[in-house]
Design a protein around this motif. Structure first.
Motif, PDB file in Angstrom:
ATOM      1  N   ILE A 131      42.777  10.854   9.016  1.00 42.82           N
ATOM      2  CA  ILE A 131      42.402  12.184   8.525  1.00 42.82           C
ATOM      3  C   ILE A 131      41.283  12.672   9.433  1.00 42.82           C
ATOM      4  O   ILE A 131      40.149  12.221   9.359  1.00 42.82           O
ATOM      5  CB  ILE A 131      41.936  12.141   7.055  1.00 42.82           C
ATOM      6  CG1 ILE A 131      43.007  11.487   6.171  1.00 42.82           C
ATOM      7  CG2 ILE A 131      41.611  13.545   6.580  1.00 42.82           C
ATOM      8  CD1 ILE A 131      44.320  12.224   6.122  1.00 42.82           C
ATOM      9  N   LYS A 132      41.623  13.609  10.324  1.00 44.70           N
ATOM     10  CA  LYS A 132      40.697  14.057  11.356  1.00 44.70           C
ATOM     11  C   LYS A 132      40.595  15.573  11.328  1.00 44.70           C
ATOM     12  O   LYS A 132      41.616  16.261  11.399  1.00 44.70           O
ATOM     13  CB  LYS A 132      41.197  13.574  12.731  1.00 44.70           C
ATOM     14  CG  LYS A 132      40.226  13.779  13.873  1.00 44.70           C
ATOM     15  CD  LYS A 132      40.795  13.148  15.143  1.00 44.70           C
ATOM     16  CE  LYS A 132      39.842  13.270  16.308  1.00 44.70           C
ATOM     17  NZ  LYS A 132      40.405  12.659  17.536  1.00 44.70           N
ATOM     18  N   ASP A 133      39.384  16.074  11.179  1.00 43.51           N
ATOM     19  CA  ASP A 133      39.154  17.522  11.093  1.00 43.51           C
ATOM     20  C   ASP A 133      39.990  18.147   9.977  1.00 43.51           C
ATOM     21  O   ASP A 133      40.528  19.246  10.115  1.00 43.51           O
ATOM     22  CB  ASP A 133      39.477  18.198  12.424  1.00 43.51           C
ATOM     23  CG  ASP A 133      38.610  17.692  13.567  1.00 43.51           C
ATOM     24  OD1 ASP A 133      37.439  17.362  13.303  1.00 43.51           O
ATOM     25  OD2 ASP A 133      39.107  17.617  14.706  1.00 43.51           O
ATOM     26  N   GLY A 134      40.126  17.404   8.885  1.00 42.96           N
ATOM     27  CA  GLY A 134      40.841  17.914   7.719  1.00 42.96           C
ATOM     28  C   GLY A 134      42.354  17.869   7.827  1.00 42.96           C
ATOM     29  O   GLY A 134      43.049  18.357   6.934  1.00 42.96           O
ATOM     30  N   GLN A 135      42.890  17.281   8.892  1.00 46.01           N
ATOM     31  CA  GLN A 135      44.332  17.231   9.082  1.00 46.01           C
ATOM     32  C   GLN A 135      44.786  15.787   9.264  1.00 46.01           C
ATOM     33  O   GLN A 135      44.046  14.944   9.776  1.00 46.01           O
ATOM     34  CB  GLN A 135      44.751  18.057  10.304  1.00 46.01           C
ATOM     35  CG  GLN A 135      44.486  19.547  10.160  1.00 46.01           C
ATOM     36  CD  GLN A 135      44.977  20.334  11.366  1.00 46.01           C
ATOM     37  OE1 GLN A 135      45.171  19.781  12.437  1.00 46.01           O
ATOM     38  NE2 GLN A 135      45.178  21.629  11.182  1.00 46.01           N
ATOM     39  N   ALA A 136      46.029  15.533   8.856  1.00 43.02           N
ATOM     40  CA  ALA A 136      46.599  14.204   9.037  1.00 43.02           C
ATOM     41  C   ALA A 136      46.861  13.953  10.514  1.00 43.02           C
ATOM     42  O   ALA A 136      47.340  14.829  11.234  1.00 43.02           O
ATOM     43  CB  ALA A 136      47.898  14.062   8.243  1.00 43.02           C
ATOM     44  N   GLN A 137      46.516  12.773  10.975  1.00 43.59           N
ATOM     45  CA  GLN A 137      46.663  12.415  12.384  1.00 43.59           C
ATOM     46  C   GLN A 137      47.444  11.105  12.463  1.00 43.59           C
ATOM     47  O   GLN A 137      46.965  10.058  12.041  1.00 43.59           O
ATOM     48  CB  GLN A 137      45.292  12.246  13.040  1.00 43.59           C
ATOM     49  CG  GLN A 137      45.336  11.949  14.524  1.00 43.59           C
ATOM     50  CD  GLN A 137      45.641  13.177  15.353  1.00 43.59           C
ATOM     51  OE1 GLN A 137      45.212  14.273  15.030  1.00 43.59           O
ATOM     52  NE2 GLN A 137      46.405  12.993  16.414  1.00 43.59           N
ATOM     53  N   LEU A 138      48.663  11.172  13.001  1.00 37.73           N
ATOM     54  CA  LEU A 138      49.477   9.975  13.143  1.00 37.73           C
ATOM     55  C   LEU A 138      49.170   9.286  14.467  1.00 37.73           C
ATOM     56  O   LEU A 138      48.809   9.942  15.451  1.00 37.73           O
ATOM     57  CB  LEU A 138      50.971  10.332  13.089  1.00 37.73           C
ATOM     58  CG  LEU A 138      51.485  10.860  11.748  1.00 37.73           C
ATOM     59  CD1 LEU A 138      52.946  11.296  11.891  1.00 37.73           C
ATOM     60  CD2 LEU A 138      51.370   9.795  10.665  1.00 37.73           C
ATOM     61  N   PRO A 139      49.323   7.963  14.541  1.00 35.21           N
ATOM     62  CA  PRO A 139      49.141   7.266  15.818  1.00 35.21           C
ATOM     63  C   PRO A 139      50.161   7.749  16.847  1.00 35.21           C
ATOM     64  O   PRO A 139      51.243   8.224  16.499  1.00 35.21           O
ATOM     65  CB  PRO A 139      49.382   5.788  15.457  1.00 35.21           C
ATOM     66  CG  PRO A 139      49.176   5.709  13.980  1.00 35.21           C
ATOM     67  CD  PRO A 139      49.617   7.031  13.435  1.00 35.21           C
ATOM     68  N   ARG A 140      49.814   7.633  18.126  1.00 31.49           N
ATOM     69  CA  ARG A 140      50.694   8.084  19.196  1.00 31.49           C
ATOM     70  C   ARG A 140      51.804   7.087  19.504  1.00 31.49           C
ATOM     71  O   ARG A 140      52.677   7.363  20.328  1.00 31.49           O
ATOM     72  CB  ARG A 140      49.873   8.338  20.464  1.00 31.49           C
ATOM     73  CG  ARG A 140      48.921   9.527  20.343  1.00 31.49           C
ATOM     74  CD  ARG A 140      48.032   9.616  21.576  1.00 31.49           C
ATOM     75  NE  ARG A 140      47.216  10.821  21.558  1.00 31.49           N
ATOM     76  CZ  ARG A 140      46.272  11.086  22.453  1.00 31.49           C
ATOM     77  NH1 ARG A 140      46.028  10.217  23.425  1.00 31.49           N
ATOM     78  NH2 ARG A 140      45.572  12.199  22.380  1.00 31.49           N
ATOM     79  N   GLY A 141      51.768   5.935  18.905  1.00 29.11           N
ATOM     80  CA  GLY A 141      52.804   4.940  19.121  1.00 29.11           C
ATOM     81  C   GLY A 141      52.743   3.885  18.032  1.00 29.11           C
ATOM     82  O   GLY A 141      51.750   3.784  17.298  1.00 29.11           O
ATOM     83  N   LEU A 142      53.799   3.102  17.926  1.00 32.14           N
ATOM     84  CA  LEU A 142      53.812   2.039  16.930  1.00 32.14           C
ATOM     85  C   LEU A 142      52.772   0.982  17.261  1.00 32.14           C
ATOM     86  O   LEU A 142      52.204   0.363  16.362  1.00 32.14           O
ATOM     87  CB  LEU A 142      55.205   1.411  16.862  1.00 32.14           C
ATOM     88  CG  LEU A 142      56.342   2.339  16.392  1.00 32.14           C
ATOM     89  CD1 LEU A 142      57.674   1.615  16.464  1.00 32.14           C
ATOM     90  CD2 LEU A 142      56.070   2.839  14.975  1.00 32.14           C
ATOM     91  N   LEU A 143      52.538   0.757  18.559  1.00 37.00           N
ATOM     92  CA  LEU A 143      51.573  -0.234  19.011  1.00 37.00           C
ATOM     93  C   LEU A 143      50.539   0.425  19.915  1.00 37.00           C
ATOM     94  O   LEU A 143      50.878   1.295  20.717  1.00 37.00           O
ATOM     95  CB  LEU A 143      52.266  -1.362  19.786  1.00 37.00           C
ATOM     96  CG  LEU A 143      53.208  -2.293  19.026  1.00 37.00           C
ATOM     97  CD1 LEU A 143      53.873  -3.244  20.006  1.00 37.00           C
ATOM     98  CD2 LEU A 143      52.456  -3.070  17.961  1.00 37.00           C
ATOM     99  N   GLU A 144      49.303  -0.035  19.818  1.00 34.60           N
ATOM    100  CA  GLU A 144      48.277   0.404  20.743  1.00 34.60           C
ATOM    101  C   GLU A 144      48.457  -0.266  22.098  1.00 34.60           C
ATOM    102  O   GLU A 144      48.145   0.307  23.135  1.00 34.60           O
ATOM    103  CB  GLU A 144      46.892   0.072  20.163  1.00 34.60           C
ATOM    104  CG  GLU A 144      45.749   0.105  21.165  1.00 34.60           C
ATOM    105  CD  GLU A 144      45.643   1.404  21.925  1.00 34.60           C
ATOM    106  OE1 GLU A 144      45.322   1.359  23.123  1.00 34.60           O
ATOM    107  OE2 GLU A 144      45.893   2.466  21.334  1.00 34.60           O
ATOM    108  N   GLY A 145      48.993  -1.497  22.104  1.00 33.26           N
ATOM    109  CA  GLY A 145      49.105  -2.244  23.352  1.00 33.26           C
ATOM    110  C   GLY A 145      47.839  -3.014  23.670  1.00 33.26           C
ATOM    111  O   GLY A 145      47.608  -3.400  24.815  1.00 33.26           O
TER     112      GLY A 145
END
Length: 742
Positions: A131-145
């Motif tokens: 939850i960033k700046d009042g909005q939902a923020q999904l990860p950019r990938g399944l894994l960070e690596g």
């Protein structure tokens, strides 16, 4: 005239043949005077790219000099390691020892996670929404690596101080794709490990890498076989291109969403690969290992892929031999190469933290186990940095080595999570049996982290369904070591309590309402355990739902304190193969705190997992008893349910004393050494136990034998079981369950 026409025809034919062979003859002519310049293009293909190691092995055997290397995805990793000085033999040995399932996960083994995180896992799914700046923020990938990057940093450590890839032992380029434009990005400088990691950022699977203001993903999207990059890099006379890309699947195999998605990705790579192959000249060499059923994620088959790569190069030995230098020329070539970086670990003279989170640098420093003046142990450092990553506050935790004023420094980079500091997590539990009983609970937790420099967290939790829970707690570490903490909390819950106990109204069902406010304080025992004291005020009421009227209806107050020892080193909370879990709790209700009476309760739960290959056994012990007083029904010990006298229904047995001993057996049906595999287990249990109201009733003859058989799948939503249980006396039950056991 006929004779003249004949000679004219022969002359024309000779001229034509000469023109056709001009490129090759020119190469051969140059070979007589000086050796040929050879460039190597290594294509992407995931695990199939391990075949590159076999190709390199044959090239070294033939003494073919390599003047430059360009690689994409796995080709960038093999090419980068070779360019930095790692031999094919060293690569083959190293690849065979890598734990690939661990590489393609994020963070440390579960045993090395903070104890608070282990507690969360019993209720919540690991995946988070920011939850960033009042909005939902999904990860950019399944894994960070994270683990992949640390592995690459370890393997390329000897070249960590080289940031111009022209200065590597062999000039080298990694190829990635600009996610914003779809164009290839050729990386020729910076940190070698990060360049290789960027080139292998599989879209949607692994988080992209930000480099020089660009968001980079896998190079296979734009240039999977970088022949053009090699030509530009060292102007070679001959290009050796190794294509390990996956072929397109036939229509008969495109039967699912995953297979269709995979086919779309393959179309992109096959198309740009074919474009590069068309640019090859007659004098160039194309090697295409016949990898057949080895897929892009079959990293456990690395040794097999290496041998296939060697065989593919061997099949073209005759053509490759024409590129070999004479022994003297090859030695001259080796002598002119930059000196291979030493593989001796450096001594660290100073440590620097680059941290853009709200946590103080001191918190990160206190988690580091290396100190100035010590020799760097790359594997130990990787484990240590992964432990820091496991704190949950970072997008990635990595390191670089720097040279300043003749001293070697370790720079640790701790980067803020892309999704922000506030997260939303969910949990799910489903249970049903063939007797018509079912249970459904869904939960969510909103957590605000990094509220101060020591890493305070405020979590608000809600669970709806058969059991209702509303809870809030504020976890505050008291020191940079994160050893001591306080945790004030508020909790409200409702749940059904079904009892079959003559002393507490036989076959009755109650609805329990309870509110608790308290303060827990304690010490984390590194990451394996915790000691704590819990002071609380607790009150509520028991409402009769079914059965005869009971004196145990009505209000209650069981305020008091608890002393708790906890331990948890299980490698997997759902299907453990190693480690142990334990909980020893002493609880006393005190009239001085407002409790109805003075009661003392003691409970112990222990389990340990051992594994041999695909076989695991888990002995388990559970004991509970009343030391003083007469507890209310809300404080009784319950028995029954899956792996808890399995033939009985959940909570069907209860008493002031309980005991359970069992041995759980599991056999893994899927490959444990393969990356991205879904663990599936078949197993069973042998159990014996009971519930008693008086200590005098506890005898060996009173123990109830029971057992179960089950099939379990470790899904992203939690462990799913199909099971059947039996207990002495004809008690049988079939279970379908999604939820934790340990």
């Amino acid at each position: 005239m006929r004779t003249r026409r004949f000679f004219d025809a022969i002359s024309s034919l000779v001229l034509l043949v000469a023109l056709l062979l001009a490129p090759l003859s020119g190469v051969m002519a140059r070979n007589e005077g000086e050796r040929l310049r050879v460039g190597l293009a290594l294509g992407g293909g995931g695990a199939r790219g391990m075949a590159h190691v076999g190709v390199l092995r044959l090239l070294e055997e033939l003494q073919v000099p390599i003047d430059c290397i360009a690689g994409t995805s796995m080709g960038s990793i093999i090419g980068g390691l070779y360019a930095s000085g790692m031999s094919p033999a060293e690569m083959r040995e190293t690849l065979s020892k890598i734990n690939w399932p661990a590489v393609f996960t994020d963070g440390p083994p579960r045993a090395d996670l903070p104890f608070r995180t282990k507690q969360e896992q019993r209720v919540l799914i690991n995946a988070s929404i920011g939850i960033k700046d009042g909005q939902a923020q999904l990860p950019r990938g399944l894994l960070e690596g994270q683990n992949l990057l640390l592995l690459l940093e370890e393997l390329s450590l000897p070249a960590a101080g080289i940031h111009n890839f022209d200065q590597l032992r062999i000039p080298y380029r990694a190829v990635a794709t600009d996610l914003a434009t779809g164009t290839p990005v050729v990386i020729g400088s910076g940190e070698l490990a990060r360049a290789m990691r960027a080139s292998m950022s599989i879209p949607s699977a692994v988080v992209p890498v930000e480099l020089d203001g660009k968001l980079l993903v896998d190079g296979g999207v734009a240039d999977n076989l970088p022949v053009d990059v090699v030509r530009a890099l060292c102007k070679p006379d001959v290009v050796i291109a190794v294509d390990v890309g996956s072929p397109l699947a036939p229509a008969s195999e495109l039967t699912s969403l995953l297979s269709i998605t995979g086919q779309l990705t393959t179309i992109l790579t096959v198309r740009n690969t074919n474009e590069q192959i068309k640019t090859l000249k007659r004098s160039d060499v194309l090697i295409t290992p016949q990898l057949k059923d080895i897929g892009s994620i079959d990293f456990d088959r690395s040794p097999e892929a290496v041998e296939i790569g060697y065989a593919a190069a061997e099949a073209q030995r005759a053509q490759l031999s024409t590129l070999a230098a004479t022994p003297a020329a090859y030695q001259t070539y080796l002598a002119k190469l930059p000196k291979a970086p030493t593989r001796d670990a450096p001594v660290i003279d100073f440590i620097r933290i680059r941290n853009n989170t709200r946590l103080s640098d001191e918190v990160i420093e206190q988690q580091l186990h290396i100190r100035p003046g010590e020799q760097l142990d790359a594997q130990a450092l990787n484990r240590n940095l992964n432990e820091i990553y496991g704190m949950g506050d970072f997008q990635r935790v990595s390191y670089t080595l720097v040279e300043e004023d003749g001293k070697t420094g370790l720079v640790v980079d701790a980067e803020q999570r892309d999704i922000g500091t506030n997260t939303l997590q969910f949990g799910l539990f489903l249970g049903a049996n063939m007797k018509g009983d079912s249970e459904f609970n869904i939960s969510g937790a909103y957590t605000m982290t990094q509220l101060n420099a020591l890493g305070a967290e405020w979590r608000n939790f809600a669970q709806l369904g058969g059991n209702i829970v509303l809870a809030s707690d504020f976890y505050q570490p008291l020191d940079a070591d994160q050893d001591y903490f306080i945790d004030p909390y508020l909790r409200y819950e409702q749940y059904n309590l079904d009892l079959t106990n003559a002393a507490y109204a036989e076959s009755s069902s109650f609805r329990v309402y309870q509110t608790r406010i308290g303060l827990e304080a304690g010490r984390n025992l590194q990451r394996w355990g915790r000691l704590s004291v819990n002071l609380y005020h607790s009150s509520g009421r028991n409402d009769l739902r079914l059965g005869q009227s009971s004196p145990y209806e009505g209000n209650f107050n069981n305020s008091g304190y608890a002393l708790v020892w906890q331990a948890d080193t299980l490698d997997n909370l759902d299907f453990p193969n190693s480690g142990y879990v334990g909980n020893l709790t002493f609880r006393q209700t005190l009239p001085a705190f407002g409790a109805d009476q003075n009661t003392q309760l003691l409970s112990l739960d222990l389990a340990h997992a051992w594994t041999w290959g695909k076989y695991s056994i888990i002995p388990r012990l559970r004991l509970g008893g009343t030391l003083a007083g007469d507890p209310g029904i809300q404080d009784l010990f319950l028995q029954g349910g899956f792996l808890n006298l399995s033939g009985y229904q959940s909570g069907q047995l209860s008493g002031q004393y309980v005991g359970l001993g069992e041995l759980i057996y599991m056999y893994r049906l899927t490959n444990a050494s393969a990356a991205f595999s879904i663990p599936i287990y078949a197993g069973g249990s042998l159990e014996a136990g009971g519930a008693w109201n008086e200590a005098s009733e506890i005898t060996f003859d009173s123990l109830i034998p029971a057992g179960s058989l089950f099939l379990g799948v470790d899904t992203p939503l939690g462990p799913f079981y199909l099971a059947g249980g039996y207990a002495e006396g004809g008690h049988m039950s079939l279970y379908m369950r999604l939820g934790r056991v340990f």
